[in-house]
Design an enzyme around this catalytic site. Structure first.
Site, short mmCIF file in Angstrom:
data_model
loop_
_atom_site.label_atom_id
_atom_site.label_comp_id
_atom_site.label_asym_id
_atom_site.label_seq_id
_atom_site.Cartn_x
_atom_site.Cartn_y
_atom_site.Cartn_z
N ASP A 57 33.76 42.40 47.37
CA ASP A 57 35.14 42.43 47.45
C ASP A 57 35.96 41.29 47.02
OD1 ASP A 57 35.38 45.27 49.06
OD2 ASP A 57 36.61 44.09 50.65
N ASP A 58 37.01 41.83 46.28
CA ASP A 58 37.37 40.24 46.16
C ASP A 58 38.35 39.66 44.90
OD1 ASP A 58 39.05 40.55 48.43
OD2 ASP A 58 37.92 38.79 49.84
N HIS A 85 40.98 47.00 45.52
CA HIS A 85 41.11 46.92 46.46
C HIS A 85 42.49 46.52 46.40
CE1 HIS A 85 39.53 44.52 49.75
NE2 HIS A 85 40.24 43.39 49.87
N HIS A 100 45.77 40.68 46.47
CA HIS A 100 45.10 40.44 48.29
C HIS A 100 46.35 40.35 49.45
CE1 HIS A 100 42.62 39.99 50.96
NE2 HIS A 100 41.84 40.29 50.25
N HIS A 152 31.33 39.31 49.66
CA HIS A 152 32.67 39.31 49.35
C HIS A 152 31.88 38.34 47.70
CE1 HIS A 152 33.99 40.31 53.25
NE2 HIS A 152 35.40 40.43 52.26
#
Length: 437
Positions: free
Chosen positions: A46-47, A97, A101, A189
Site C-alpha cells: 500500500d501507499d 488505494h 490517502h 507498505h
C-alpha cells in the site's frame, strides 16, 4: 435540541461507517480478506509508488520471481508513472488505494467515487488496463463501499505494523513466520510518508523481505490478488449464498474452538490433524488382542481440521482424489504423532477419535468401534451430519442417498501399536515395550 442532533448524527455515523466496518472485519461481508488454500499466498503493498523504496522493492521481487499486488495512491501515480509502467511490465497487479490517502469516513460517497474513478483513469492511461481492485485507506470502509459496483474491495488477513520503525526487521520477520498460512493476504507498505508512518520504516520492511522471500517461496506459491480470489471462488462455487455464510461462520467457530480447547497441531506445515491429551471417560474398548482402553485411562484425542477438509473436498475432482489426499496426509502425520507420544508412553494408553470418515482407517492400524447409544452418540451424529450439510458441496444429497453410511464411529489404536507401526527405526521397540509395561 443540540442533544437530539448529537444522537441523530451519531446514529448516522454508526450506520454509514462503523457498522459496515464491523461487517467486513468480522464477517467478511462484501470484501475479500483471505482464501481457504494451502499453498497460495498474496503479497500486497500500500501507499506507493515511492521513488525511494518502490524501485528497490521491484528489484527484490524480480530477484525471487515473486508477483505481488500494489494498491497505489493516484496523486503519486501522476508524479511517477514510470513506476506503474514497470510494475505492469514485470507482471504485478495494480489496484487502487485512493487518489489521496484519506479515509472514506471523512469524505462524501460522491467524492470517494470521483477519486476512485480518477485514479482508475490515470492507471488506465498509463498501462491500458483499468484497475478493479480497491483497498480503502486504513481499511475503513463505509456503506458506500457496499453499494458501488465498479470496484471490488480487498482487505488483508496478516498485518505486521511495518509502517512503524520500532517494529524493526526482526519483528516483521517474526510476525510473518508465526502467523502466515495458506491463503494469507499480507499487507506491507512501500512508502513511509502517510499520516502515522515513519519515513524510514520501508527500509526495514525491505530488509525483512530479503530474508523472508527465499524461505517463503520454498513453502508457498506467491500469487496476485485476482488469482487468489479465483481460487477462493472455485472452492465456494458449488455452495449457495446461505451455505457460504454459514460455512464461513462455522469455520470461524472451529478456529475459536481449537484455541479454547487448547488443541495442538502435529505438524505446522500440514495441519490436517490436531490432538490433545485427556482422560478417557467412556466404556471399555478392546484395542487389540491384549489391550483394553478403560474409563480413566489417558488418551491422545485426535481432531480433523475441518477447514482443511473443506478445502480438500471442494477442490477434489472426485471422491477417489479426495481419498488419496486423505491417505497421504495420514501417512505423513501418524509417524510424527508417534514420535510425540514416545516421551508420554507410560501414561498415554491410546489414540482415540470419533468420525464419520472411518472407512479405510483399519489399514492405518485403527480399530473401528460402534459408538455406544445414548445422548453423546445422538449429539455427535447430529453435529457431524450438520457439519457435512454445511461444508460439503453436495451435503444434502449425500444425507439422502448415503444416510445409512453416515454414522459416526470410534477409531482407536493403542499407543504401543502406534509406535510399533509408525515409530522411527531408531526407536528400539524393546525399550518401548519395557517402558510401556
Amino acid at each position: 435540541m443540540y442533544v437530539t442532533w448529537f444522537w441523530v448524527l451519531l446514529a448516522l455515523f454508526l450506520i454509514y461507517a462503523v457498522i459496515p466496518r464491523m461487517l467486513t472485519l468480522f464477517f467478511q461481508f462484501h470484501v475479500f480478506k483471505k482464501a481457504h488454500t494451502r499453498k497460495e499466498i498474496a503479497l500486497t503493498f500500500d501507499d506507493g509508488p515511492d521513488p525511494r523504496f518502490t524501485p528497490r522493492l521491484l528489484d527484490l521481487l524480480k530477484k525471487y520471481n515473486v508477483k505481488a499486488t500494489f494498491f497505489i495512491v493516484g496523486e503519486k501515480v501522476e508524479k511517477h508513472p514510470d513506476l506503474i509502467r514497470q510494475m505492469h511490465q514485470e507482471g504485478h497487479l495494480i489496484g487502487i488505494h485512493h487518489y489521496v490517502h484519506q479515509s472514506n469516513w471523512f469524505m462524501s460517497p460522491k467524492r470517494s467515487l470521483q477519486y476512485l474513478r480518477r485514479t482508475a483513469d490515470i492507471v488506465e492511461n498509463i498501462i491500458g488496463i483499468r484497475p478493479i481492485y480497491y483497498r480503502p485507506p486504513w481499511g475503513l470502509n463505509t456503506l458506500f463501499d457496499f453499494t458501488q459496483k465498479e470496484f471490488k474491495m480487498v482487505l488483508w488477513s496478516l498485518m505486521v505494523g511495518d509502517w512503524w520503525s520500532f517494529i524493526g526487521k526482526k519483528g516483521i520477520e517474526w510476525q510473518i513466520r508465526k502467523r502466515i498460512k495458506g491463503g494469507s493476504v499480507i499487507i506491507l507498505h512501500d512508502s513511509g510518508d502517510t499520516v502515522g508512518a515513519n519515513a524510514t520504516a520501508p527500509h526495514q520492511m525491505l530488509e525483512a523481505l530479503e530474508r523472508l522471500l527465499p524461505e517463503l517461496s520454498a513453502k508457498y506459491q506467491f500469487v496476485k490478488i485476482d488469482q487468489l480470489i479465483h481460487l477462493e471462488q472455485r472452492i465456494y462455487k458449488h455452495l449457495s449464498w446461505g451455505q457460504r455464510i454459514v460455512s464461513r461462520l462455522w469455520l470461524k467457530w472451529e478456529r475459536i474452538f481449537r484455541k479454547l480447547d487448547q488443541l495442538e497441531t502435529i505438524d505446522e506445515e500440514n495441519q490436517f490433524l490436531y490432538f490433545k491429551q485427556r482422560k478417557y471417560l467412556g466404556k471399555t474398548i478392546q484395542l487389540n488382542k491384549d489391550e483394553q482402553l478403560q474409563h480413566g485411562d489417558q488418551i491422545i484425542e485426535i481432531h480433523l481440521n475441518n477447514e482443511l477438509l473443506f478445502e480438500m473436498t471442494s477442490q477434489s475432482k472426485s471422491e477417489v482424489q479426495l481419498a488419496i489426499q486423505l491417505i497421504r496426509s495420514m501417512n505423513q502425520l501418524l509417524p510424527k504423532l508417534a514420535q510425540k507420544i514416545v516421551p508420554q508412553l507410560k501414561e498415554v494408553k491410546a489414540l482415540y477419535g470419533v468420525t464419520m470418515i472411518y472407512r479405510g482407517t483399519k489399514q492405518f492400524g485403527f480399530t473401528v468401534i460402534e459408538l455406544p447409544k445414548g445422548i453423546f452418540s445422538w449429539l455427535t451424529r447430529f453435529y457431524l451430519r450438520l457439519l457435512l450439510l454445511v461444508l460439503h458441496p453436495d451435503g444434502s444429497n449425500r444425507l439422502k442417498t448415503k444416510n445409512e453410511r453416515l454414522q459416526p464411529k470410534i477409531i482407536a489404536m493403542s499407543s504401543h501399536d502406534l509406535i510399533k507401526k509408525y515409530g522411527k527405526e531408531s526407536v528400539k521397540l524393546g525399550k518401548i515395550e519395557e517402558n510401556h509395561a
